[in-house]
Design an enzyme around this catalytic site. Structure first.
Site, PDB file in Angstrom:
ATOM      1  N   HIS A 229      22.997 -10.961  -2.761  1.00 44.22           N
ATOM      2  CA  HIS A 229      21.624 -10.991  -3.406  1.00 44.22           C
ATOM      3  C   HIS A 229      20.836 -11.836  -2.388  1.00 44.22           C
ATOM      4  O   HIS A 229      20.023 -12.576  -3.007  1.00 44.22           O
ATOM      5  CB  HIS A 229      21.946 -11.140  -4.933  1.00 44.22           C
ATOM      6  CG  HIS A 229      22.246 -12.529  -5.228  1.00 44.22           C
ATOM      7  ND1 HIS A 229      23.716 -13.338  -5.290  1.00 44.22           N
ATOM      8  CD2 HIS A 229      22.036 -14.218  -5.290  1.00 44.22           C
ATOM      9  CE1 HIS A 229      24.523 -14.449  -5.153  1.00 44.22           C
ATOM     10  NE2 HIS A 229      23.207 -14.859  -4.960  1.00 44.22           N
ATOM     11  N   ASP A 259      28.522  -7.090  -3.966  1.00 47.17           N
ATOM     12  CA  ASP A 259      27.750  -8.441  -4.356  1.00 47.17           C
ATOM     13  C   ASP A 259      28.340  -8.921  -2.286  1.00 47.17           C
ATOM     14  O   ASP A 259      28.288 -10.059  -2.903  1.00 47.17           O
ATOM     15  CB  ASP A 259      27.608  -9.655  -4.499  1.00 47.17           C
ATOM     16  CG  ASP A 259      26.206 -10.452  -5.140  1.00 47.17           C
ATOM     17  OD1 ASP A 259      25.302 -10.491  -4.336  1.00 47.17           O
ATOM     18  OD2 ASP A 259      25.889 -11.554  -5.757  1.00 47.17           O
ATOM     19  N   SER A 337      24.855 -19.834  -3.662  1.00 45.43           N
ATOM     20  CA  SER A 337      24.678 -18.639  -3.343  1.00 45.43           C
ATOM     21  C   SER A 337      25.873 -18.425  -1.872  1.00 45.43           C
ATOM     22  O   SER A 337      25.039 -18.403  -0.561  1.00 45.43           O
ATOM     23  CB  SER A 337      24.199 -17.479  -3.824  1.00 45.43           C
ATOM     24  OG  SER A 337      23.984 -18.376  -5.477  1.00 45.43           O
TER      25      SER A 337
END
Length: 488
Positions: A229, A259, A337
């Site tokens: 993402h 992901d 992230s």
């Protein structure tokens, strides 16, 4: 009476006076006699009884409460220049020593000394504001007292260690013993990278920053793992290493269901890499460290513990997810992230993925990363290029009853709907963003088919060149057309 007899009587009288005076002096508590008795060591009790200790005294400035010679009661330590030792063995404050008298006392006797600087204390040197290096803080204070007496300016201690010390002195005992987090960061940080993504402005045709994230190096020749993402297609991906070197990266593999993504740079030299630990061996309560670049602030470190090692995706409302996430209270913010979650050995046990709220964050286990890398390696060995994949550019959750109630509580204008897919983040510069999708939209239909789970969206993206999406936004019903991006 004869003269000789009188002289004899006077002599006896004088002797009697001297004898009486001697007896009086021997019996009287004169200072020198009391001092002599005070120099007899008092024995320590066989067992300490705290109830027999006197009330805690109020110590003068510079003094402190310390255990007495026997370790039973608290006493005020002597400061520099005060008497120490004696019958009760009064100690000096830390950093001072009790100076012994020149004469040796018989066994069993206690001597009275004076507290002074502990000369030659290793590592006790300090640098004064006058540029001089003093052997100890005590020595600097001694010099300052002399300076004040002659009206000179006293020096201020400005640095622990010698004045010429560059600051690379060895850490103290407590820092060395307890700063295990710093040791982990020192080992791991060189392999953590900052990702800056750019998109081309339709107005100026210039590349402008659109988003950022983190990643970590898994091969010396420049393979980097991050979250899927974090990436968007048709963008420039710039990787910055810890030393400041910057490289442009290309996407090698991406798996939106997991992901996970793999990107590649072409470095000039071999890079430091991180090894994957076994997340299956992780235990709840273990210390973990999260590294990344939240809000584009590089080399940011947070630490915490593992709350649970297997938080199922279904518990998070991800009905089509078969991943058991690692839950931790280490703070993972936007931009973190893709960064590594490591154990105290410096091994990667997860990749930072999702923050729900402060103290509740989730990471994809390293065992999943290992399988992702193994699949990529196998394709390379067989000479198979990865299949073309389509990318929409949004993060979503199925609209469960609990999520629906929470969203309506936070936003009274939230759509009145019983099912659908909740869009909680649209990646800037992606196909979803270009089509007009926004955060907190609810997708209820794609190409005329009802949508209730994220699997419905993923399958629609996989099977169709373009998507006709019905979206609820507040009280509005919007019809959007999206062309998914193709990723090799």
């Amino acid at each position: 009476m004869s003269r000789s007899k009188m002289s004899s009587q006077r002599l006896w009288a004088v002797r009697a006076q001297f004898l009486l005076l001697w007896l009086l002096l021997w019996a009287a508590p004169v200072p020198w006699a009391e001092a002599r008795r005070s120099r007899v060591s008092l024995p320590c009790p066989d067992a300490c009884d705290p109830t027999r200790c006197p009330p805690l005294p109020s110590c003068s400035a510079g003094s402190a409460l310390v255990p007495d010679r026997c370790g039973c009661c608290q006493v005020c330590a002597a400061v520099e220049g005060q008497e120490c030792g004696g019958a009760r063995g009064r100690p000096c404050v830390p950093g001072l020593r009790c100076g012994a008298p020149f004469s040796r006392e018989p066994s069993g006797r206690a001597w009275l000394g004076t507290c002074g600087c502990a000369e030659g204390a290793e590592g006790a040197a300090v640098c004064g504001s006058d540029g001089r290096t003093y052997p100890s803080l005590c020595a600097l204070r001694k010099e300052n007292r002399a300076a004040r007496q002659r009206g000179a300016l006293p020096a201020v201690p400005v640095q622990k260690g010698a004045c010429g010390d560059s600051g690379t002195t060895r850490a103290g005992r407590l820092r060395t013993k307890y700063n295990f987090i710093a040791a982990v960061v020192e080992k791991v940080a060189p392999s953590v990278v900052h990702l800056q993504l750019f998109r081309r402005s339709p107005l100026t045709n210039q590349e402008i920053p659109s988003s950022s994230g983190s990643g970590f190096i898994v091969s010396e020749d420049g393979l980097i793992v991050t979250n899927a993402h974090v990436l968007t297609n048709q963008q420039k991906i710039q990787v910055e290493l810890q030393n400041g070197a910057q490289y442009e990266a290309t996407v090698k593999d991406i798996d939106h269901k997991l992901d996970l993504a793999l990107i590649k740079i072409e470095p000039d030299t071999d890079l430091p890499v991180l090894l994957l630990g076994r997340s299956s061996d992780l235990r709840a309560g273990e210390f973990v460290v999260a590294l990344g670049s939240p809000f584009s602030l590089q080399n940011t470190v947070t630490a915490g513990i593992v709350s649970t090692t297997q938080r199922g995706g279904k518990e998070l409302g991800l009905k089509d997810s078969d991943i058991d996430y690692i839950q931790t209270d280490a703070i993972i913010n936007h931009g973190n992230s893709g960064g590594p979650l490591v154990n105290l050995d410096g091994d990667v046990i997860g990749i930072n993925t999702l923050k729900v709220t402060a103290g509740i964050s989730f990471a994809i286990p390293s065992d999943r990363i290992r399988q992702f890398l193994a699949d990529y390696h196998e394709r390379q060995l067989k000479g198979k290029a990865p299949l073309q994949k389509k990318y929409l550019g949004l993060r979503m959750l199925p609209l469960t009853l609990n999520l629906l109630q929470e969203m309506k509580r936070q936003d009274p204008d939230f759509p009145d709907v019983s099912s659908g897919v909740f869009v909680y983040e649209v990646i800037q510069g992606s196909a979803a963003a270009s089509s007009g999708l926004r955060d907190h939209d609810v997708i209820v239909s794609i190409n005329g088919q009802p949508v209730t789970t994220t699997t419905d969206v993923i399958e629609a993206v996989k099977d169709n060149a373009f998507l006709s999406i019905i979206v609820l936004r507040g009280s509005q019903t919007l019809f959007l057309t999206v062309t998914p991006e193709i990723i090799n």
